[in-house]
Design a protein around this motif. Sequence first.
Motif, PDB file in Angstrom:
ATOM      1  N   ALA B  20       0.838  -1.204   0.000  1.00 45.77           N
ATOM      2  CA  ALA B  20       0.000   0.000   0.000  1.00 45.77           C
ATOM      3  C   ALA B  20       0.867   1.245   0.000  1.00 45.77           C
ATOM      4  N   GLY B  21       0.344   2.329  -0.579  1.00 46.01           N
ATOM      5  CA  GLY B  21       1.051   3.606  -0.539  1.00 46.01           C
ATOM      6  C   GLY B  21       1.211   4.043   0.910  1.00 46.01           C
ATOM      7  N   GLY B  22       2.379   4.559   1.252  1.00 43.85           N
ATOM      8  CA  GLY B  22       2.600   5.059   2.607  1.00 43.85           C
ATOM      9  C   GLY B  22       3.284   4.070   3.532  1.00 43.85           C
ATOM     10  N   GLU B  23       3.268   2.786   3.186  1.00 46.49           N
ATOM     11  CA  GLU B  23       3.948   1.839   4.078  1.00 46.49           C
ATOM     12  C   GLU B  23       5.437   1.745   3.755  1.00 46.49           C
ATOM     13  N   VAL B  24       6.198   1.260   4.733  1.00 43.71           N
ATOM     14  CA  VAL B  24       7.641   1.083   4.539  1.00 43.71           C
ATOM     15  C   VAL B  24       7.882  -0.408   4.302  1.00 43.71           C
ATOM     16  N   ALA B  25       8.369  -0.736   3.107  1.00 44.61           N
ATOM     17  CA  ALA B  25       8.545  -2.142   2.733  1.00 44.61           C
ATOM     18  C   ALA B  25       9.951  -2.624   3.107  1.00 44.61           C
ATOM     19  N   ALA B  26      10.014  -3.848   3.646  1.00 38.69           N
ATOM     20  CA  ALA B  26      11.303  -4.494   3.901  1.00 38.69           C
ATOM     21  C   ALA B  26      11.720  -5.195   2.611  1.00 38.69           C
ATOM     22  N   ARG B  35      15.013  -0.738   3.676  1.00 40.50           N
ATOM     23  CA  ARG B  35      13.651  -0.239   3.892  1.00 40.50           C
ATOM     24  C   ARG B  35      13.361   0.825   2.834  1.00 40.50           C
ATOM     25  N   VAL B  36      12.233   0.666   2.163  1.00 39.79           N
ATOM     26  CA  VAL B  36      11.852   1.624   1.122  1.00 39.79           C
ATOM     27  C   VAL B  36      10.427   2.104   1.398  1.00 39.79           C
ATOM     28  N   ALA B  37      10.247   3.418   1.441  1.00 39.15           N
ATOM     29  CA  ALA B  37       8.906   3.999   1.627  1.00 39.15           C
ATOM     30  C   ALA B  37       8.152   3.893   0.303  1.00 39.15           C
TER      31      ALA B  37
END
Lengths: 386, 98
Positions: B20-26, B35-37
């Motif tokens: 989802a937009g806004g989450e920080v992906a591992a 970590r990428v926003a």
Amino acid sequence: MEFLGFRRSDGGVGTRNYVGVLSTVVCANEVTDRIARSVRGTAAFMHQQGCCQTPLDVTRVGEVLVGLGKNPNLAGVLLVSLGCESVVVEDVAAAIRSSGKRVESVTIQEAGGAANSVARGQLLAQELVAEASAMAPVPCPLSDLTLGLKCGSSDTTQGLFANPALGIASDLVVEAGGTSVLGEVTEFIGAEHILARHAREESVAARIVELVRRMEERAMAVGCDMRGGQPTGGNIKGGLTTIEEKSLGAIAKAGRAPIQAVYEYGQRPTATGLVVMDSPGREPEILTGLAAAGCTLIAFSTGRGAPQGFPFVPVVKITGNKATWETLRDHMDVYVGTIMDGTESLPAAGTRLFGDLVAFASGKLTKAEISGYTNSMDIYVVGPVI
Amino acid sequence: MDAIMLTGSDTVATALRDLAGGEVAAVGVLDETRRVAIREPIPFGHKFAVIPVRTGDLVLKYGEVIGRATRDIPLGAHAHVHNIESLRGRGDLATTGA
């Protein structure tokens, strides 16, 4: 490791023991289908070619039919022809007979129409099946196995999981002395430099690059961006953006074995180990090409869920996509999404897949065989219908 | 792990679930996690930029070129057919001499 195979008099070993009912021309498909449907133990091969084509393609169709007839999964062959087509049925029959198989034929215009041809064909097919049924499978080394490699209805899970796992399994087949055939030259575009590095020698590398050039020029000759055709609309929905990305994922299924030789479409390899065969990526044409080249088992990885099998060669469907595994249970054979959820390592999944392939080679039925989803085949031709 | 990069030099990662937009992906890359926003929804199996990609840059996955950016692709933005073009099989360019 061994598999249970059917030894043929020409030295080939089949994973199945069918009588092939092969149509020599599109006009004979109806009779071919009716004969095969009514005689247990037969498998029909039908296609859209065989007449009104350039001489180059007529020769191609004849050679592919011979290759299919010689496939070790067939104990005997019944050819069904119309009579006036370009492909010469007697020549095809003679060439298949040279492998030691019994070959019979029915010609619709000589037999007095479809009904008479079906009746005559049924009787011949029954005789052939009776003979075939006397043959029993025996333990055979994996050096007697010829595995075809294919991926289709792709998404990004294949390049990440299913194809690398299949690459490990293919390497194990090659290490055991078997042969693996990699087709789908369209899906070398953008990755040919990597395949060329895997070539046994410079001439093989040059042939790989040449096949890709030929295929890419064919696609470009129509004056469009090939995206939408390759990668397909479905590939794009699955997250694949360009042919380069699709290719880089696709070639992972060939593993790390050196590429020994390059063959034309449907040509039977004389080398063992990993080899390349010219072919497009579409299922009807490449599955036929692999079968004509003598593949007795095909490993087919899929992301979104391709259903096609082949009439007389088991096609094992492998997916790393959990949703596809759960929703397309009547088409999928092996699941390797375990790599993604971390419950199995890639090497472990590849080794498990290898064991599964040996089981399918030994007679375990694939979903496509059970459901009979095997009929929509064709032969890859290069020229126009004229 | 929410997404995967195949090599450290890749400029895009592949989502292993719907993001989802806004989450920080591992983002897993070999033994390390970055970590990428995420800027916008990224469907399962689709890609996003792991560095800011500029118009004309080559896009890398598997450590190899998969195409060229036709627009700037900000960090964490969806990277797909709307902003990446293929460099191969381009009959459209061949006929116009471009």
